[in-house]
Design a protein around this motif. Structure first.
Motif: not given
Length: 46
Positions: A1-2, A6-7, A33, A36-38, A40-41
């Motif tokens: 996860m993040i 970064d968070y 953001e 970007k997280m989607k 990475k998943v």
């Protein structure tokens, strides 16, 4: 996860935008953001 670092950086940007009354930028930063997280998943699932 993040990662925490970064968070924290992301939250600082959001707080800065809101403090200056720039809610549109806060919304755009949040959307960027989130995308970007989607991504990475999706990479982790492959």
């Amino acid at each position: 996860m993040i990662r925490d670092e970064d968070y924290i950086d992301f939250l600082k940007l959001i707080v800065s935008c809101i403090s200056n009354g720039d809610y549109f930028s806060a919304k755009e930063l949040s959307n960027l953001e989130l995308e970007k997280m989607k991504q990475k998943v999706k990479k982790k699932k492959k």
